[in-house]
Design a protein around this motif. Structure first.
Motif, PDB file in Angstrom:
ATOM      1  N   SER A  58       0.828  -1.209   0.000  1.00 54.32           N
ATOM      2  CA  SER A  58       0.000   0.000   0.000  1.00 54.32           C
ATOM      3  C   SER A  58       0.860   1.255   0.000  1.00 54.32           C
ATOM      4  CB  SER A  58      -0.922   0.009   1.215  1.00 54.32           C
ATOM      5  OG  SER A  58      -1.831  -1.058   1.158  1.00 54.32           O
ATOM      6  N   GLN A  59       1.998   1.191   0.634  1.00 53.17           N
ATOM      7  CA  GLN A  59       2.918   2.323   0.696  1.00 53.17           C
ATOM      8  C   GLN A  59       3.420   2.666  -0.710  1.00 53.17           C
ATOM      9  OE1 GLN A  59       6.436   1.448   2.990  1.00 53.17           O
ATOM     10  NE2 GLN A  59       6.738   3.587   3.511  1.00 53.17           N
ATOM     11  N   VAL A  60       3.766   1.660  -1.483  1.00 53.86           N
ATOM     12  CA  VAL A  60       4.258   1.887  -2.848  1.00 53.86           C
ATOM     13  C   VAL A  60       3.165   2.513  -3.699  1.00 53.86           C
ATOM     14  CG1 VAL A  60       5.199   0.791  -4.914  1.00 53.86           C
ATOM     15  CG2 VAL A  60       5.884  -0.023  -2.656  1.00 53.86           C
ATOM     16  N   ALA A  61       1.946   2.011  -3.601  1.00 58.77           N
ATOM     17  CA  ALA A  61       0.833   2.555  -4.375  1.00 58.77           C
ATOM     18  C   ALA A  61       0.573   4.013  -3.994  1.00 58.77           C
ATOM     19  CB  ALA A  61      -0.416   1.711  -4.167  1.00 58.77           C
ATOM     20  N   GLN A  62       0.609   4.343  -2.689  1.00 57.38           N
ATOM     21  CA  GLN A  62       0.405   5.726  -2.258  1.00 57.38           C
ATOM     22  C   GLN A  62       1.510   6.636  -2.788  1.00 57.38           C
ATOM     23  OE1 GLN A  62      -0.245   6.314   1.935  1.00 57.38           O
ATOM     24  NE2 GLN A  62      -2.073   5.014   1.957  1.00 57.38           N
ATOM     25  N   ARG A  63       2.748   6.166  -2.750  1.00 55.60           N
ATOM     26  CA  ARG A  63       3.861   6.981  -3.243  1.00 55.60           C
ATOM     27  C   ARG A  63       3.736   7.247  -4.740  1.00 55.60           C
ATOM     28  NH1 ARG A  63       9.247   4.479  -0.311  1.00 55.60           N
ATOM     29  NH2 ARG A  63       8.779   5.281   1.771  1.00 55.60           N
ATOM     30  N   LEU A  64       3.396   6.208  -5.500  1.00 51.60           N
ATOM     31  CA  LEU A  64       3.267   6.374  -6.946  1.00 51.60           C
ATOM     32  C   LEU A  64       2.094   7.289  -7.273  1.00 51.60           C
ATOM     33  CD1 LEU A  64       4.295   5.723  -9.733  1.00 51.60           C
ATOM     34  CD2 LEU A  64       2.920   3.627  -9.689  1.00 51.60           C
ATOM     35  N   TYR A  65       0.975   7.117  -6.601  1.00 53.40           N
ATOM     36  CA  TYR A  65      -0.207   7.967  -6.800  1.00 53.40           C
ATOM     37  C   TYR A  65       0.152   9.431  -6.531  1.00 53.40           C
ATOM     38  CZ  TYR A  65      -5.248   9.038  -6.578  1.00 53.40           C
ATOM     39  OH  TYR A  65      -6.502   9.531  -6.799  1.00 53.40           O
ATOM     40  N   ARG A  66       0.830   9.682  -5.418  1.00 55.17           N
ATOM     41  CA  ARG A  66       1.247  11.043  -5.053  1.00 55.17           C
ATOM     42  C   ARG A  66       2.196  11.613  -6.110  1.00 55.17           C
ATOM     43  NH1 ARG A  66       2.087  10.360   0.029  1.00 55.17           N
ATOM     44  NH2 ARG A  66       4.073   9.324  -0.192  1.00 55.17           N
ATOM     45  N   ARG A  67       3.151  10.810  -6.556  1.00 50.07           N
ATOM     46  CA  ARG A  67       4.120  11.266  -7.556  1.00 50.07           C
ATOM     47  C   ARG A  67       3.412  11.653  -8.853  1.00 50.07           C
ATOM     48  NH1 ARG A  67       9.375  11.129  -9.019  1.00 50.07           N
ATOM     49  NH2 ARG A  67      10.095   9.991  -7.194  1.00 50.07           N
ATOM     50  N   LEU A  68       2.483  10.830  -9.300  1.00 49.26           N
ATOM     51  CA  LEU A  68       1.820  11.072 -10.577  1.00 49.26           C
ATOM     52  C   LEU A  68       0.915  12.302 -10.543  1.00 49.26           C
ATOM     53  CD1 LEU A  68       0.972   7.412 -11.587  1.00 49.26           C
ATOM     54  CD2 LEU A  68       2.700   8.909 -12.613  1.00 49.26           C
ATOM     55  N   LEU A  69       0.292  12.596  -9.411  1.00 51.81           N
ATOM     56  CA  LEU A  69      -0.637  13.716  -9.336  1.00 51.81           C
ATOM     57  C   LEU A  69      -0.012  15.023  -8.858  1.00 51.81           C
ATOM     58  CD1 LEU A  69      -3.810  11.842  -8.093  1.00 51.81           C
ATOM     59  CD2 LEU A  69      -3.361  12.794 -10.364  1.00 51.81           C
TER      60      LEU A  69
END
Length: 124
Positions: free
Chosen positions: A30-41
Motif C-alpha cells: 500500500s505504501q508503494v501505491a500511495q507513493r506512486l499515486y502522489r508522484r503522478l498527481l
C-alpha cells in the motif's frame, strides 16, 4: 519502515491504539501505491525542495492531450520511483468513456515484494 498513510487529495487518517489516537501508518504494498499515486498527481515545481518531482497528471484535465502523452509521463515517473520494479516493466492503459472521464490504469510490480499491483487514477 512505515510512512504516514496519506492518499493524495484526502485528509490524514487517525487510528486508535489502546485509547490513544495517532496518525495512521502504511507499509509495504500500500505504501508503494500511495507513493506512486502522489508522484503522478503532484505538479512539477510544487515542492520547492524537490522541483523536478511530480508528473502533474491533474494538469491534463481539460487539456487536449493524447493517450500517448499521458502514458509517456506515467512511465517516466514510474522509472523514478525506486519501489516500482523495472522488470517486469510497468504498463499503462489510458481509456476514455466519451463523456469527459479519462482513467489511467497503471500495472506495476513492487520492487521489494515482487507482488504485482494495479493503480487506477481517474482524471475528470
Amino acid at each position: 519502515m512505515p510512512d504516514i498513510s496519506h492518499v493524495f487529495g484526502t485528509d490524514l487518517v487517525l487510528q486508535s491504539n489502546g485509547g490513544v489516537s495517532d496518525l495512521a501508518t502504511v507499509s509495504s504494498i500500500s505504501q508503494v501505491a500511495q507513493r506512486l499515486y502522489r508522484r503522478l498527481l503532484t505538479n512539477p515545481g510544487a515542492y520547492s525542495y524537490h522541483p523536478d518531482y511530480g508528473g502533474g497528471l491533474g494538469t491534463f484535465v481539460g487539456s487536449p492531450v493524447s493517450a500517448g502523452q499521458i502514458q509517456a509521463v506515467v512511465l517516466q515517473q514510474c522509472r523514478l520511483e525506486s519501489d516500482v520494479a523495472t522488470d517486469p516493466a510497468p504498463s499503462v492503459a489510458v481509456t476514455s468513456n466519451g463523456v469527459g472521464m479519462t482513467v489511467v490504469m497503471v500495472e506495476f510490480t513492487d520492487a521489494t515484494s515482487g507482488v504485482p499491483q494495479t493503480l487506477q487514477i481517474p482524471l475528470n
